[in-house]
Design a protein around this motif. Structure first.
Motif, mmCIF file in Angstrom:
data_model
loop_
_atom_site.group_PDB
_atom_site.id
_atom_site.type_symbol
_atom_site.label_atom_id
_atom_site.label_comp_id
_atom_site.label_asym_id
_atom_site.label_seq_id
_atom_site.Cartn_x
_atom_site.Cartn_y
_atom_site.Cartn_z
ATOM 1 N N ALA A 65 38.189 -6.695 11.750
ATOM 2 C CA ALA A 65 38.896 -7.766 12.460
ATOM 3 C C ALA A 65 38.058 -8.187 13.649
ATOM 4 O O ALA A 65 37.484 -7.346 14.352
ATOM 5 C CB ALA A 65 40.264 -7.279 12.917
ATOM 6 N N HIS A 66 37.979 -9.484 13.889
ATOM 7 C CA HIS A 66 37.107 -10.027 14.928
ATOM 8 C C HIS A 66 37.932 -10.891 15.882
ATOM 9 O O HIS A 66 39.119 -11.150 15.644
ATOM 10 C CB HIS A 66 35.997 -10.848 14.278
ATOM 11 C CG HIS A 66 34.864 -11.201 15.187
ATOM 12 N ND1 HIS A 66 34.150 -10.274 15.918
ATOM 13 C CD2 HIS A 66 34.308 -12.413 15.489
ATOM 14 C CE1 HIS A 66 33.213 -10.882 16.618
ATOM 15 N NE2 HIS A 66 33.294 -12.176 16.386
ATOM 16 N N GLN A 67 37.298 -11.323 16.951
ATOM 17 C CA GLN A 67 37.970 -12.210 17.910
ATOM 18 C C GLN A 67 38.474 -13.467 17.200
ATOM 19 O O GLN A 67 37.715 -14.120 16.485
ATOM 20 C CB GLN A 67 36.998 -12.599 19.022
ATOM 21 C CG GLN A 67 37.540 -13.643 19.976
ATOM 22 C CD GLN A 67 36.503 -14.095 20.981
ATOM 23 O OE1 GLN A 67 35.407 -13.559 21.028
ATOM 24 N NE2 GLN A 67 36.842 -15.095 21.775
ATOM 25 N N PRO A 68 39.748 -13.813 17.376
ATOM 26 C CA PRO A 68 40.275 -15.011 16.694
ATOM 27 C C PRO A 68 39.752 -16.290 17.353
ATOM 28 O O PRO A 68 39.461 -16.315 18.550
ATOM 29 C CB PRO A 68 41.784 -14.873 16.854
ATOM 30 C CG PRO A 68 41.962 -14.093 18.119
ATOM 31 C CD PRO A 68 40.792 -13.133 18.165
ATOM 32 N N PHE A 69 39.675 -17.335 16.578
ATOM 33 C CA PHE A 69 39.283 -18.643 17.080
ATOM 34 C C PHE A 69 40.417 -19.621 16.780
ATOM 35 O O PHE A 69 40.768 -19.846 15.625
ATOM 36 C CB PHE A 69 37.975 -19.110 16.427
ATOM 37 C CG PHE A 69 36.807 -18.218 16.741
ATOM 38 C CD1 PHE A 69 36.085 -18.401 17.916
ATOM 39 C CD2 PHE A 69 36.463 -17.182 15.903
ATOM 40 C CE1 PHE A 69 35.020 -17.572 18.221
ATOM 41 C CE2 PHE A 69 35.394 -16.351 16.195
ATOM 42 C CZ PHE A 69 34.679 -16.542 17.363
ATOM 43 N N LEU A 132 44.578 -10.762 15.883
ATOM 44 C CA LEU A 132 43.524 -10.046 15.165
ATOM 45 C C LEU A 132 43.800 -9.938 13.676
ATOM 46 O O LEU A 132 42.892 -9.621 12.897
ATOM 47 C CB LEU A 132 43.362 -8.637 15.744
ATOM 48 C CG LEU A 132 42.809 -8.543 17.167
ATOM 49 C CD1 LEU A 132 42.866 -7.118 17.663
ATOM 50 C CD2 LEU A 132 41.383 -9.074 17.236
ATOM 51 N N GLY A 133 45.072 -10.145 13.294
ATOM 52 C CA GLY A 133 45.414 -10.012 11.882
ATOM 53 C C GLY A 133 45.503 -8.574 11.427
ATOM 54 O O GLY A 133 45.180 -8.267 10.269
ATOM 55 N N VAL A 134 45.935 -7.675 12.336
ATOM 56 C CA VAL A 134 46.083 -6.261 11.996
ATOM 57 C C VAL A 134 47.510 -5.824 12.311
ATOM 58 O O VAL A 134 48.296 -6.586 12.874
ATOM 59 C CB VAL A 134 45.077 -5.398 12.788
ATOM 60 C CG1 VAL A 134 43.649 -5.786 12.442
ATOM 61 C CG2 VAL A 134 45.300 -5.531 14.296
#
Length: 347
Positions: A65-69, A132-134
């Protein structure tokens, strides 16, 4: 921007992958999330055991998971190789430690975004997990571990502390466990005008014993360097500071000083209200209608609010309220002065 020079789009730089040792090679933009396909920028095929050159064996995938944009969850799909050493037959994967801690499901950039959102933007863990989608547990565990690494495990976090701040904070609203935590911060940069407060520690509970035990656990040289301890009106903190830091000056922090002034003004208004009308304030009573305006700083009051106060203070029976209000306004004005010496002189 006028006369801007545009270059070719660089997905690697835009998503901050160059700082993680990764290079973007593809993307998939869905309605629910974005996926960035990437690989390790600089492969290292050399065996960590014997130093021999490894032979590519296969490719595995790791998802982070990465920084959201734009609050769209972003996932890094990392294709990295596995190598086999021709000498010692050892098998290893390409090093992804720059991209994420071991066994972590969130990239280092995503962890920094989550910690900043929690501390500086006051986002909830649920909101961070959504970005983050987690899951909530994954986000919560990751933020706690990153905060532990950056704050608690930092050996230099106590360096240069001259002004110590202590206050309590409501940590939980359940019936089980400690409701309060004692928050200890470094206010040296605030006093010197060089920065903001810095969190030092958070200890479960709120009592003299909690703060005294924490102070007792620090080394004597560090405690000798503390000049001032700023706190609220809780006598337990004052007693603990006096016993463990007898050379330091105990002061009330500005927030609680102004809060005490505001409470005194409110209590005076309520007392005069009962004396004049024999009951609590109602919506048409002059004192009740001005209750918010009275605690507004005069420099921030509108012309309408100032006119309302002038009309209120023309009544002689409200003179006690006007007296306390004038003291409160001087108190607020003193703390708003750019230089401390001007604030002291104004009082």
């Amino acid at each position: 921007m006028l006369n801007s020079t545009f270059t070719e789009p660089d997905l690697t730089t835009f998503t901050g992958l160059d700082g993680l040792g990764l290079t973007a090679i593809g993307q998939y933009l869905g309605a629910a999330k974005a996926e960035i396909l990437c690989h390790v920028t600089t492969p290292n095929p050399w065996c960590r055991t014997c130093g021999g050159e490894g032979t590519p064996r296969d490719t595995v995938t790791r998802r982070l998971a990465h920084q959201p944009f734009g609050w769209r969850p972003t996932v890094l799909v990392i294709k990295h190789r596995r190598y086999r050493c021709g000498h010692c037959q050892r098998v290893w994967r390409e090093d992804l430690s720059r991209a994420a801690p071991e066994r972590q499901k969130i990239s280092r950039t995503g962890l920094a975004w989550a910690l900043n959102g929690l501390v500086c933007q006051h986002l909830s863990v649920s909101r961070i997990a959504e970005g983050l989608g987690v899951t909530w547990n994954t986000a919560n565990d990751a933020v706690l571990a990153e905060g532990q690494r950056l704050l608690i495990d930092d050996p230099a976090r106590f360096s240069g502390v001259k002004v110590l701040g202590v206050d309590e904070h409501v940590w939980r609203h359940t019936r089980t466990g400690d409701k309060y935590v004692t928050v200890i911060v470094d206010l040296t940069a605030v006093r010197d005008g060089t920065g903001t407060a810095r969190l030092l520690d958070m200890v479960p509970g709120r009592s003299k014993a909690v703060f005294k035990t924490w102070l007792a656990g620090q080394d004597d040289q560090w405690k000798q360097g503390i000049d001032v301890v700023a706190m609220d009106g809780f006598t337990g903190f004052k007693t603990a500071a006096a016993e463990e830091l007898p050379h330091a000056v105990e002061v009330l922090d500005p927030f609680h000083v102004v809060k005490l002034g505001s409470e005194a003004l409110d209590q005076t208004r309520q007392r005069v209200q009962r004396e004049q009308h024999g009951r609590r304030g109602r919506k048409d009573d002059p004192l009740y209608k001005c209750r918010r305006t009275l605690t507004t700083g005069l420099s921030l009051a509108t012309d309408k609010q100032k006119a309302k106060l002038e009309d209120l203070f023309t009544a002689p029976e409200y003179e006690p309220v006007q007296l306390v209000w004038s003291v409160y306004q001087k108190m607020v004005d003193a703390y708003r002065q750019p230089k401390p010496e001007i604030g002291r002189w104004s009082n």
